[in-house]
Motif scaffolding. Structure first.
Motif: not given
Length: 79
Positions: A35-57
């Motif tokens: 994870a490196d937020f400044a580089a746009g790499k978001l850990a899937a375990t973060t609140p935002i990562g968890r919210a996005l996982m499994g959802h569609k466009k």
């Protein structure tokens, strides 16, 4: 897989609209060690990562963060 049926998974690049800030953002979902937020790499375990996982466009997701609730519309999912 057909366009629009993909769900957000690890290592996907996800383009979202932050509906709170009316700002477009792009994240790549990675493991915590990469994870490196400044580089746009978001850990899937973060609140935002968890919210996005499994959802569609086209879906709107909510992430609970310390400052409140952030709402994101998923604009695009790519590899």
């Amino acid at each position: 897989s057909q366009i629009g049926t993909e769900k957000v998974q690890m290592l996907n690049k996800v383009r979202v609209m932050n509906l709170n800030a009316k700002k477009e953002m792009e994240f790549t979902l990675v493991g915590e060690s990469e994870a490196d937020f400044a580089a746009g790499k978001l850990a899937a375990t973060t609140p935002i990562g968890r919210a996005l996982m499994g959802h569609k466009k086209g879906e709107i997701v909510e992430a609970k963060v310390p400052s409140g609730i952030l709402r994101f519309e998923i604009l695009d999912i790519s590899l």
